[in-house]
Enzyme design. Sequence first.
Site, PDB file in Angstrom:
ATOM      1  N   TYR A  65      37.761  39.227  24.475  1.00 54.65           N
ATOM      2  CA  TYR A  65      39.205  39.436  24.417  1.00 54.65           C
ATOM      3  C   TYR A  65      39.786  38.688  23.213  1.00 54.65           C
ATOM      4  CZ  TYR A  65      38.536  40.825  29.330  1.00 54.65           C
ATOM      5  OH  TYR A  65      38.101  41.428  30.492  1.00 54.65           O
ATOM      6  N   ARG A  93      45.975  52.408  24.739  1.00 59.30           N
ATOM      7  CA  ARG A  93      46.476  53.172  25.874  1.00 59.30           C
ATOM      8  C   ARG A  93      47.004  54.555  25.483  1.00 59.30           C
ATOM      9  NH1 ARG A  93      50.298  48.637  28.340  1.00 59.30           N
ATOM     10  NH2 ARG A  93      50.579  48.291  26.099  1.00 59.30           N
ATOM     11  N   GLY A 116      47.780  41.312  34.278  1.00 57.04           N
ATOM     12  CA  GLY A 116      48.093  40.720  32.987  1.00 57.04           C
ATOM     13  C   GLY A 116      49.587  40.512  32.823  1.00 57.04           C
ATOM     14  N   ARG A 173      46.546  49.778  33.290  1.00 56.88           N
ATOM     15  CA  ARG A 173      46.969  49.308  31.972  1.00 56.88           C
ATOM     16  C   ARG A 173      48.446  49.585  31.704  1.00 56.88           C
ATOM     17  NH1 ARG A 173      41.235  50.252  28.699  1.00 56.88           N
ATOM     18  NH2 ARG A 173      39.973  50.120  30.586  1.00 56.88           N
ATOM     19  N   ASP A 201      41.453  34.762  34.503  1.00 55.27           N
ATOM     20  CA  ASP A 201      40.246  35.525  34.153  1.00 55.27           C
ATOM     21  C   ASP A 201      40.315  35.967  32.697  1.00 55.27           C
ATOM     22  OD1 ASP A 201      37.813  37.308  35.273  1.00 55.27           O
ATOM     23  OD2 ASP A 201      38.992  38.502  33.869  1.00 55.27           O
TER      24      ASP A 201
END
Length: 329
Positions: A57, A244, A294, A225, A52
Site C-alpha cells: 500500500y 475504481r 478505510g 471501494r 490493517d
Amino acid sequence: MEYRTLGTSDLQLSAITYGAFAIGGNMWGGNEEKDSIHAVQASIEHGVTTLDTAPFYGFGLSEEMIGKAIKGRDRSKIQLLTKFGLVWDGSNEGKGKFFFDAERNGTSVPVYKYAAKESIIKEVEASLRRLGTDYIDLLQIHWPDSTTPIQETMEALDVLIGQGKIRAAGVSNYSVEQTAEARKYLNVASNQVSYSMLNRGIEQELVPFALQHHLGIIAYSPMERGLLTGKYFQGSHLKENDHRNGYFRQFDLPKVQAFLETLTPMAEDKGASLSQLVLRWTTLQPGITIVLAGARDAKQAIANAQAMDIHLSPDELQFINHELAKLQL
C-alpha cells in the site's frame, strides 16, 4: 465499540478495523499525509484500535504513516495487522509469480507474489522499521504464491512467532483448500477475504469452514471501494488515476442504485448514513470476525466507528437480505 477474538488466537480486535489501503495513495488518486494521520488517530480515539495495512500500500507509505500516527501511544492498546508476499523492489530476483504492473511515480513497476522464507524475513524487518514497532500483532500472506510450498511459508511464520516478532499469523485471499493445507503446519488465526453485500461468495464454502474450525474471517472491501456509500450515484467524481473507474464496471449499477434507495429510509430513520448501515450489516453476518473500513480523514474515520452504535433487529436484517436477494448477483 465491540471487540472480538480472532480465531483461536489471543488477539482482541475491534469489530470495525481501520483499512489502510487508500492512505497509501497508489491506485486511489492520492491523499494528504496529514489527513491520513488524523484519520488513523481519530479511529483509535473512537475505539477502532485495530489497524490493517500492507507493504504494497503506497510501496511502504501506508505503513510509514501508521507508524507516525501511533508514535508515542500505548502500543499495547493498538493492534497492528500487516502482510507480506507482494514484492516490487526487485529483491525477489525474478523469483515468484508475476502478478501485475503497478504505477509508481509515473513508472511501471512489476509486482510479484513471492512468499519464500528468506523473503518473508526481510519483509518483516522492513515493516517493523516503517511501523516503528518491535512486533506485529497479525502477519498475513497477502496473496497465495504458487511458486513457494505453503509448508515453507507457514514454517517461516512459525519461526517469527517463536522470535516474538509476530503474535499470530493469518492468510489472505486463500481458498478453503489452501487454508486447510496451511493449517497442517501452523494454527493460522484468520483468512482475510473480499466480502460485501454485492460479493457474498465466501458464504458457500469458506464461512462454514471457518465456523467449523474456529477460523477468523477478516472482511475487506465491505463498501465495494466506496460504491455502497451511494456517493457515486450522487454526482461524485473520481480522479482519472483512480482504479475504481474500471472496478465499478463489473456491477449492474442501476440495480445497485435501486437497492441503495430501498435502504435509505431505514438509514435516515436511524440517523445513520448508508455507509454506516452497510458496515453494521456486514459485522453481523455469520462467520465474519472483523470488517475493514478505510477513511481518508478524521470525519470519515469517526463515522465508521459510530456504525457499531446502530441496532439492527432480526426483522430489519431480514428486510435487507430480502432486498439483496432481488439483485441476483
